[in-house]
Design a protein around this motif. Structure first.
Motif, PDB file in Angstrom:
ATOM      1  N   GLN A 178       0.814  -1.210   0.000  1.00  0.00           N
ATOM      2  CA  GLN A 178       0.000   0.000   0.000  1.00  0.00           C
ATOM      3  C   GLN A 178       0.853   1.269   0.000  1.00  0.00           C
ATOM      4  O   GLN A 178       0.328   2.380   0.084  1.00  0.00           O
ATOM      5  CB  GLN A 178      -0.939   0.000   1.213  1.00  0.00           C
ATOM      6  N   GLY A 179       2.163   1.088  -0.090  1.00  0.00           N
ATOM      7  CA  GLY A 179       3.050   2.235  -0.192  1.00  0.00           C
ATOM      8  C   GLY A 179       3.249   2.999   1.092  1.00  0.00           C
ATOM      9  O   GLY A 179       3.466   4.214   1.076  1.00  0.00           O
ATOM     10  N   ILE A 180       3.203   2.306   2.232  1.00  0.00           N
ATOM     11  CA  ILE A 180       3.413   2.950   3.525  1.00  0.00           C
ATOM     12  C   ILE A 180       4.711   2.419   4.131  1.00  0.00           C
ATOM     13  O   ILE A 180       4.836   1.217   4.389  1.00  0.00           O
ATOM     14  CB  ILE A 180       2.246   2.680   4.487  1.00  0.00           C
ATOM     15  N   ALA A 181       5.666   3.311   4.338  1.00  0.00           N
ATOM     16  CA  ALA A 181       6.915   2.919   4.990  1.00  0.00           C
ATOM     17  C   ALA A 181       6.715   2.887   6.499  1.00  0.00           C
ATOM     18  O   ALA A 181       6.072   3.778   7.063  1.00  0.00           O
ATOM     19  CB  ALA A 181       8.030   3.890   4.646  1.00  0.00           C
ATOM     20  N   VAL A 182       7.276   1.871   7.150  1.00  0.00           N
ATOM     21  CA  VAL A 182       7.217   1.780   8.610  1.00  0.00           C
ATOM     22  C   VAL A 182       8.608   1.429   9.118  1.00  0.00           C
ATOM     23  O   VAL A 182       9.172   0.394   8.753  1.00  0.00           O
ATOM     24  CB  VAL A 182       6.203   0.714   9.083  1.00  0.00           C
ATOM     25  N   ASN A 183       9.168   2.311   9.935  1.00  0.00           N
ATOM     26  CA  ASN A 183      10.509   2.105  10.453  1.00  0.00           C
ATOM     27  C   ASN A 183      10.567   2.468  11.938  1.00  0.00           C
ATOM     28  O   ASN A 183       9.664   3.121  12.465  1.00  0.00           O
ATOM     29  CB  ASN A 183      11.514   2.961   9.676  1.00  0.00           C
ATOM     30  N   CYS A 184      11.639   2.040  12.583  1.00  0.00           N
ATOM     31  CA  CYS A 184      11.893   2.378  13.983  1.00  0.00           C
ATOM     32  C   CYS A 184      13.151   3.231  14.063  1.00  0.00           C
ATOM     33  O   CYS A 184      14.081   3.063  13.261  1.00  0.00           O
ATOM     34  CB  CYS A 184      12.112   1.119  14.818  1.00  0.00           C
ATOM     35  N   LEU A 185      13.182   4.122  15.037  1.00  0.00           N
ATOM     36  CA  LEU A 185      14.354   4.956  15.280  1.00  0.00           C
ATOM     37  C   LEU A 185      14.635   4.976  16.774  1.00  0.00           C
ATOM     38  O   LEU A 185      13.715   5.134  17.580  1.00  0.00           O
ATOM     39  CB  LEU A 185      14.113   6.374  14.762  1.00  0.00           C
TER      40      LEU A 185
END
Length: 282
Positions: free
Chosen positions: A195-202
């Protein structure tokens, strides 16, 4: 913001993009909001701090003022990320005020370093409720709008999954809540990739000199060996400016910055030896 740390980003890198953040009245969340607002972002904060804490400066109202003073547009929604009505109200506010949601930052978090024998179940429930349930609820509510964004991002302020017995045994309940956020983020990254959603942790490499560290720590020297919140803010801006195709990563702030050519992190403060943060091995 450290001088020259974000040279690769244009002054309007986040123009017409709307950020929905949990927490953000002070500390890392506020620093991230300001870094994005300075580059054109609209900010919506969902936070409980309607009135000042006796030992910590800042409320959701002063945070909105600071963001607006930095050149951005901001709205504060007083509420609890554990409350589905408050979460929906924050989402609705973002949509009605700015037309949509492009970025969600899961910044609200509760910490309790007590061991298993000493942690009241009420505090256990609070950590899981804010850190894990809150992240799930806010993501779920924002999802119908994120899928409409041309470059949607979700960012979780949570650590890499360091399975060292040292960290697993140090404060298991808190670790469960923060690792739970990371597991959700990695799961969302896979679930929403199409769906074109980036999900990352920082996560910060070192401790961060927030008001809590400065005012509430027993050790008066703790803040001097910590970097300023702007190190996380600049790293977050770089991550959120990327293509949504770059997803499913657990990132450390210092690595993000050095990867973008910032070779000297001394501008972010901290007296050597720097104190490394939880879950970061030296």
């Amino acid at each position: 913001m450290a001088k020259n740390s974000l040279e690769s980003l244009s002054a309007d890198a986040f123009a017409n993009r709307t950020v929905l953040m949990s927490g953000g009245s002070r500390g890392i969340g506020l620093a991230i909001s300001i870094a994005l607002a300075e580059r054109g972002a609209n900010i919506v904060l969902l936070a409980k701090t309607d009135t000042p804490h006796p030992k910590l400066p800042g409320t959701i109202h002063t945070a909105v003022d600071e963001i607006q003073e930095s050149g951005g547009k901001a709205v504060g929604v007083v509420g609890d990320v554990r409350n589905v009505d408050d979460v929906q109200r924050a989402v609705d506010t973002a949509v009605s005020t700015f037309g949509g949601i492009d970025i969600v930052v899961h910044n609200a978090s509760v910490i309790n370093e007590a061991g298993t024998a000493d942690l009241p179940l009420k505090r256990y429930d609070l950590m899981q409720g804010v850190n894990v349930r809150g992240m799930f609820a806010l993501t779920q509510a924002a999802l119908p709008h994120l899928v409409k964004s041309p470059n949607a991002h979700i960012l979780s302020i949570s650590p890499p999954l360091n399975m060292s017995p040292h960290w697993l045994g140090k404060f298991p309940a808190y670790t469960l809540s923060k690792y739970g956020m990371t597991v959700l983020a990695l799961g969302f990254a896979s679930e929403f990739a199409a769906q074109g959603i980036a999900v990352n942790c920082l996560w910060p490499e070192t401790t961060i000199a927030t008001a809590a560290v400065k005012n509430l720590q027993v050790d008066p020297e703790a803040a001097s060996h910590a970097r300023e919140p702007e190190v996380m803010a600049d790293a977050a801006a770089l991550v959120l400016a990327r293509s949504a195709a770059e997803t499913g990563e657990c990132l450390i702030d210092a690595d993000v910055l050095t990867g973008h050519g910032v070779s000297d992190l001394s501008a972010y403060g901290g007296v050597e030896p720097l104190d490394y943060d939880f879950y970061v091995d030296r």
